[in-house]
Motif scaffolding. Sequence first.
Motif, mmCIF file in Angstrom:
data_model
loop_
_atom_site.group_PDB
_atom_site.id
_atom_site.type_symbol
_atom_site.label_atom_id
_atom_site.label_comp_id
_atom_site.label_asym_id
_atom_site.label_seq_id
_atom_site.Cartn_x
_atom_site.Cartn_y
_atom_site.Cartn_z
ATOM 1 N N ALA A 173 0.836 -1.204 0.000
ATOM 2 C CA ALA A 173 0.000 0.000 0.000
ATOM 3 C C ALA A 173 0.872 1.256 0.000
ATOM 4 C CB ALA A 173 -0.929 -0.007 1.209
ATOM 5 N N PHE A 174 0.698 2.105 -1.006
ATOM 6 C CA PHE A 174 1.530 3.303 -1.120
ATOM 7 C C PHE A 174 0.812 4.351 -1.957
ATOM 8 C CE2 PHE A 174 2.296 1.268 -5.143
ATOM 9 C CZ PHE A 174 2.544 2.308 -6.029
ATOM 10 N N LEU A 175 1.385 5.556 -2.004
ATOM 11 C CA LEU A 175 0.967 6.632 -2.899
ATOM 12 C C LEU A 175 2.216 7.263 -3.503
ATOM 13 C CD1 LEU A 175 -1.841 8.615 -1.007
ATOM 14 C CD2 LEU A 175 -2.127 7.054 -2.940
ATOM 15 N N ALA A 176 2.103 7.735 -4.745
ATOM 16 C CA ALA A 176 3.187 8.476 -5.395
ATOM 17 C C ALA A 176 2.561 9.556 -6.263
ATOM 18 C CB ALA A 176 4.062 7.546 -6.228
ATOM 19 N N PHE A 177 3.020 10.802 -6.093
ATOM 20 C CA PHE A 177 2.490 11.947 -6.832
ATOM 21 C C PHE A 177 3.502 12.378 -7.890
ATOM 22 C CE2 PHE A 177 0.749 11.954 -2.587
ATOM 23 C CZ PHE A 177 -0.599 12.257 -2.757
ATOM 24 N N GLY B 42 0.393 16.485 -12.064
ATOM 25 C CA GLY B 42 -0.949 16.444 -11.492
ATOM 26 C C GLY B 42 -1.560 15.069 -11.462
ATOM 27 N N GLY B 43 -0.740 14.029 -11.395
ATOM 28 C CA GLY B 43 -1.250 12.665 -11.335
ATOM 29 C C GLY B 43 -0.844 11.987 -10.042
ATOM 30 N N VAL B 44 -1.587 10.958 -9.678
ATOM 31 C CA VAL B 44 -1.264 10.163 -8.504
ATOM 32 C C VAL B 44 -1.463 8.698 -8.858
ATOM 33 C CG1 VAL B 44 -3.620 10.286 -7.570
ATOM 34 C CG2 VAL B 44 -1.707 9.815 -6.031
ATOM 35 N N LYS B 45 -0.600 7.848 -8.336
ATOM 36 C CA LYS B 45 -0.780 6.409 -8.464
ATOM 37 C C LYS B 45 -0.519 5.793 -7.103
ATOM 38 C CE LYS B 45 3.983 5.520 -9.955
ATOM 39 N NZ LYS B 45 4.840 4.943 -11.018
ATOM 40 N N GLY C 180 -3.339 -2.117 -1.099
ATOM 41 C CA GLY C 180 -3.076 -3.402 -0.476
ATOM 42 C C GLY C 180 -3.585 -4.557 -1.301
ATOM 43 N N CYS C 181 -4.389 -4.228 -2.323
ATOM 44 C CA CYS C 181 -4.918 -5.258 -3.220
ATOM 45 C C CYS C 181 -4.899 -4.785 -4.661
ATOM 46 C CB CYS C 181 -6.343 -5.627 -2.811
ATOM 47 S SG CYS C 181 -7.149 -6.805 -3.923
ATOM 48 N N ASN C 182 -5.394 -3.572 -4.896
ATOM 49 C CA ASN C 182 -5.507 -3.053 -6.256
ATOM 50 C C ASN C 182 -4.677 -1.790 -6.453
ATOM 51 O OD1 ASN C 182 -7.574 -4.633 -7.895
ATOM 52 N ND2 ASN C 182 -8.673 -4.349 -5.963
ATOM 53 N N TYR C 183 -4.240 -1.608 -7.687
ATOM 54 C CA TYR C 183 -3.535 -0.388 -8.054
ATOM 55 C C TYR C 183 -4.549 0.713 -8.348
ATOM 56 C CZ TYR C 183 0.908 -2.839 -8.331
ATOM 57 O OH TYR C 183 2.032 -3.545 -8.012
ATOM 58 N N LEU C 184 -4.198 1.944 -7.970
ATOM 59 C CA LEU C 184 -5.044 3.114 -8.161
ATOM 60 C C LEU C 184 -4.278 4.150 -8.969
ATOM 61 C CD1 LEU C 184 -5.974 3.486 -4.368
ATOM 62 C CD2 LEU C 184 -7.226 2.133 -6.055
ATOM 63 N N PHE C 185 -4.982 4.911 -9.798
ATOM 64 C CA PHE C 185 -4.315 5.972 -10.547
ATOM 65 C C PHE C 185 -5.356 6.961 -11.048
ATOM 66 C CE2 PHE C 185 -4.833 2.032 -12.847
ATOM 67 C CZ PHE C 185 -5.590 2.381 -13.948
ATOM 68 N N GLY C 186 -4.944 8.235 -11.140
ATOM 69 C CA GLY C 186 -5.860 9.272 -11.597
ATOM 70 C C GLY C 186 -5.295 10.655 -11.340
ATOM 71 N N ASP D 287 -11.165 11.556 -10.917
ATOM 72 C CA ASP D 287 -11.780 10.270 -11.256
ATOM 73 C C ASP D 287 -10.720 9.180 -11.129
ATOM 74 O OD1 ASP D 287 -13.417 8.292 -12.129
ATOM 75 O OD2 ASP D 287 -13.477 8.930 -14.229
ATOM 76 N N ILE D 288 -10.621 8.576 -9.957
ATOM 77 C CA ILE D 288 -9.595 7.572 -9.688
ATOM 78 C C ILE D 288 -10.018 6.228 -10.271
ATOM 79 C CG2 ILE D 288 -8.327 6.328 -7.900
ATOM 80 C CD1 ILE D 288 -7.535 9.231 -8.126
ATOM 81 N N ALA D 289 -9.160 5.678 -11.126
ATOM 82 C CA ALA D 289 -9.410 4.356 -11.707
ATOM 83 C C ALA D 289 -8.670 3.308 -10.884
ATOM 84 C CB ALA D 289 -8.944 4.320 -13.157
ATOM 85 N N SER D 290 -9.107 2.067 -11.005
ATOM 86 C CA SER D 290 -8.535 0.999 -10.193
ATOM 87 C C SER D 290 -8.523 -0.298 -10.980
ATOM 88 C CB SER D 290 -9.355 0.829 -8.907
ATOM 89 O OG SER D 290 -8.989 -0.339 -8.207
ATOM 90 N N THR D 291 -7.529 -1.133 -10.688
ATOM 91 C CA THR D 291 -7.569 -2.489 -11.213
ATOM 92 C C THR D 291 -8.663 -3.252 -10.475
ATOM 93 O OG1 THR D 291 -5.863 -3.166 -9.631
ATOM 94 C CG2 THR D 291 -5.123 -2.478 -11.816
ATOM 95 N N ALA D 292 -8.970 -4.442 -10.938
ATOM 96 C CA ALA D 292 -10.074 -5.208 -10.343
ATOM 97 C C ALA D 292 -9.607 -6.602 -9.955
ATOM 98 C CB ALA D 292 -11.245 -5.275 -11.313
ATOM 99 N N MET D 293 -8.496 -6.653 -9.221
ATOM 100 C CA MET D 293 -7.963 -7.938 -8.797
ATOM 101 C C MET D 293 -8.746 -8.481 -7.600
ATOM 102 S SD MET D 293 -3.882 -7.108 -8.957
ATOM 103 C CE MET D 293 -3.096 -6.526 -10.462
ATOM 104 N N GLY D 294 -8.834 -9.788 -7.520
ATOM 105 C CA GLY D 294 -9.361 -10.405 -6.318
ATOM 106 C C GLY D 294 -8.277 -10.403 -5.250
#
Length: 344
Positions: free
Chosen positions: A137-141, A145-148, A152-158, A171-178
């Motif tokens: 689990a992390f954040l990187a700016f 003007g973007g963040v990813k 802890g389960c899925n990647y986020l970016f937007g 509008d934050i997008a996310s992967t859809a991993m189980g």
Amino acid sequence: MTDHDLTGSDPIDARLRAAGAAWREQHRQGAVVDVAALPAIAGRGAPAPAGDDVVDIAPVAPGPPRRRGRWIAAVLTAAALVAAVVIGLVLTRSGGGTSRRPAPAGGVVAAGLTGLTWQLVSVRSGGTTTAMAPGPAFLAFDAAGGVKGHDGCNYLFGPVTLHGTQLSFGDIASTAMGCLDPNAARPVIDAVLSGTVEFTVKDAVLTLTKPGVGTLVYTARRTPVPVTDPAVLSGTHWQLDSITTGTGDGAVSSGSSQYATRTLAFDDRGGIVAFDGCNSMSGPAAFGNGTGTIGPLVSTARACPYDPVGQLVGSVLDGSVRWSVSGDRLTISKSGVGSLTYVR
């Protein structure tokens, strides 16, 4: 008016024949025929006949004007109209010619958020604080003007923008991993990382707070550059931190402190020793610049209960792999199987 035989040899007849030929040539070329000048043209300067010798030739209306110029103008006009329509459609689809991505967020840079990886260390919600074990689990700016990040389960970016003491996540997008391990903090993480939140940065600690939802606390570490020099592996010892099974949309990631019992060690003679949670394995490992070949490994033969994590360890640490070291993390992946991420 005197009639003349146009086939005879009379000088007037000759001039008439010549004038007729000149008229036909000018008419063929589209010129306006000056009938009065025809005898002079025919006679090469001879005087025109007078009196009864004047030939009554009715003026002939000029042929239709050439249409080439008007045709070219029509084509150019049509082309201009088509170009205008195409440009209009392009501008409409692109939002009037402007990018949909937010303008560079200089405030994010000024706030000291860029150039770092922010590792999640705790989650507070409903009066309870949950300490987060070291994991994905992390954040990187970034300065544009973007963040990813990762929850802890899925990647986020937007997109993200800064306004005073607030961060606004777009509008934050996310992967859809189980996810193999249920994590009660994950819904809080996702809820805080949406919309507008209050933030503070102090002593390399980033705190994000959304009233009524919760608070996320991150610590900063410099974003490391991945290393693929096999010399960095010699004599090192690692503990399993997280795994990814499958690839693409079917990939499943998880991390747990319980994975730490699964270890991997490299000696200085090109060999490895691994433990999958039940059995120990050892054998040769030839690692090059980002790629390597492991095995064949010799394993103990203890009877073990079903363990999907242990099976993944055995499957990845066999044959051709890709690898890299990023800071204190070693990732080994095998195409079509999955990946293992170890920490020192």
